[in-house]
Write a protein that holds these residues in place. Structure first.
Motif, mmCIF file in Angstrom:
data_model
loop_
_atom_site.group_PDB
_atom_site.id
_atom_site.type_symbol
_atom_site.label_atom_id
_atom_site.label_comp_id
_atom_site.label_asym_id
_atom_site.label_seq_id
_atom_site.Cartn_x
_atom_site.Cartn_y
_atom_site.Cartn_z
ATOM 1 N N SER A 116 0.830 -1.207 0.000
ATOM 2 C CA SER A 116 0.000 0.000 0.000
ATOM 3 C C SER A 116 0.860 1.250 0.000
ATOM 4 C CB SER A 116 -0.897 0.021 1.242
ATOM 5 O OG SER A 116 -1.782 -1.084 1.268
ATOM 6 N N LEU A 117 0.313 2.298 -0.554
ATOM 7 C CA LEU A 117 0.905 3.626 -0.502
ATOM 8 C C LEU A 117 -0.217 4.644 -0.375
ATOM 9 C CD1 LEU A 117 3.639 3.676 -3.324
ATOM 10 C CD2 LEU A 117 4.044 3.819 -0.858
ATOM 11 N N ARG A 118 0.092 5.766 0.228
ATOM 12 C CA ARG A 118 -0.847 6.878 0.268
ATOM 13 C C ARG A 118 -0.181 8.092 -0.352
ATOM 14 N NH1 ARG A 118 -4.105 8.724 5.578
ATOM 15 N NH2 ARG A 118 -5.077 6.699 5.135
ATOM 16 N N LEU A 119 -0.764 8.580 -1.408
ATOM 17 C CA LEU A 119 -0.288 9.787 -2.057
ATOM 18 C C LEU A 119 -1.035 10.997 -1.507
ATOM 19 C CD1 LEU A 119 -0.138 8.612 -5.786
ATOM 20 C CD2 LEU A 119 1.553 8.310 -3.960
ATOM 21 N N SER A 120 -0.343 12.118 -1.494
ATOM 22 C CA SER A 120 -0.944 13.381 -1.073
ATOM 23 C C SER A 120 -0.736 14.413 -2.162
ATOM 24 C CB SER A 120 -0.303 13.886 0.220
ATOM 25 O OG SER A 120 -0.443 12.962 1.272
ATOM 26 N N CYS A 121 -1.666 15.318 -2.259
ATOM 27 C CA CYS A 121 -1.543 16.441 -3.182
ATOM 28 C C CYS A 121 -1.978 17.690 -2.425
ATOM 29 C CB CYS A 121 -2.393 16.229 -4.421
ATOM 30 S SG CYS A 121 -2.487 17.669 -5.519
ATOM 31 N N ALA A 122 -1.011 18.547 -2.138
ATOM 32 C CA ALA A 122 -1.278 19.781 -1.420
ATOM 33 C C ALA A 122 -1.454 20.922 -2.410
ATOM 34 C CB ALA A 122 -0.139 20.087 -0.459
ATOM 35 N N ALA A 123 -2.550 21.650 -2.262
ATOM 36 C CA ALA A 123 -2.859 22.727 -3.193
ATOM 37 C C ALA A 123 -2.697 24.082 -2.527
ATOM 38 C CB ALA A 123 -4.284 22.574 -3.703
ATOM 39 N N SER A 124 -2.282 25.047 -3.305
ATOM 40 C CA SER A 124 -2.219 26.423 -2.849
ATOM 41 C C SER A 124 -2.585 27.336 -4.017
ATOM 42 C CB SER A 124 -0.831 26.777 -2.310
ATOM 43 O OG SER A 124 0.153 26.593 -3.309
ATOM 44 N N GLY A 125 -3.081 28.514 -3.670
ATOM 45 C CA GLY A 125 -3.428 29.477 -4.712
ATOM 46 C C GLY A 125 -4.815 29.313 -5.286
ATOM 47 N N ILE A 126 -5.585 28.372 -4.744
ATOM 48 C CA ILE A 126 -6.961 28.178 -5.175
ATOM 49 C C ILE A 126 -7.851 28.038 -3.954
ATOM 50 C CG2 ILE A 126 -6.406 27.099 -7.387
ATOM 51 C CD1 ILE A 126 -7.015 24.374 -6.096
ATOM 52 N N VAL A 127 -9.137 28.261 -4.151
ATOM 53 C CA VAL A 127 -10.109 27.969 -3.100
ATOM 54 C C VAL A 127 -10.395 26.480 -3.209
ATOM 55 C CG1 VAL A 127 -12.374 28.497 -2.149
ATOM 56 C CG2 VAL A 127 -11.030 30.306 -3.286
ATOM 57 N N PHE A 128 -9.627 25.717 -2.477
ATOM 58 C CA PHE A 128 -9.579 24.260 -2.654
ATOM 59 C C PHE A 128 -10.959 23.624 -2.600
ATOM 60 C CE2 PHE A 128 -7.447 20.264 -2.732
ATOM 61 C CZ PHE A 128 -8.120 19.426 -1.872
ATOM 62 N N SER A 129 -11.775 24.061 -1.662
ATOM 63 C CA SER A 129 -13.082 23.427 -1.467
ATOM 64 C C SER A 129 -14.017 23.643 -2.657
ATOM 65 C CB SER A 129 -13.733 23.956 -0.191
ATOM 66 O OG SER A 129 -13.908 25.352 -0.265
#
Length: 113
Positions: A17-30
């Motif tokens: 198993s692996l868990r990937l993450s994607c962190a966002a900035s500069g946008i209204v993520f929701s």
């Protein structure tokens, strides 16, 4: 400036198993749907999982039951939990926002024994 940064890739044995993450900035993520794609060498980029603004999810049939996408709007982050990984899951995994308008740089996932 919009930035998507993936992390969590690496090498894992089949069945792992692996868990990937994607962190966002500069946008209204929701306010944005977030999508994971992957591209294996010599193959076209393919959709892996999508998380909508209402936390609805979509997976193509080969992925269903093994991968789970979920998001934490407080952290501006979308995750991809990948279980029972197979060698054919080896690829560079990308996250995307706004229907492909924004892309991360990708993170390599290698599944082999």
């Amino acid at each position: 400036q919009v930035e998507l940064v993936e992390s969590g890739g690496g090498w894992v044995q089949p069945g792992g198993s692996l868990r990937l993450s994607c962190a966002a900035s500069g946008i209204v993520f929701s306010s944005y749907g977030m999508t994971w794609y992957r591209q294996a060498p010599g193959k076209v980029r393919e959709l892996v999982a999508r998380s909508g603004v209402d936390r609805d999810t979509y997976y193509p049939d080969p992925i269903k039951g093994r991968f789970t996408v979920f998001r934490d709007n407080a952290k501006n982050t979308v995750y991809l939990q990948m279980n029972n990984l197979k060698p054919e899951d080896t690829a560079v995994y990308y996250c995307s926002a706004a229907g492909g308008l924004f892309w991360g740089q990708g993170t390599q996932v290698t599944v082999s024994s």
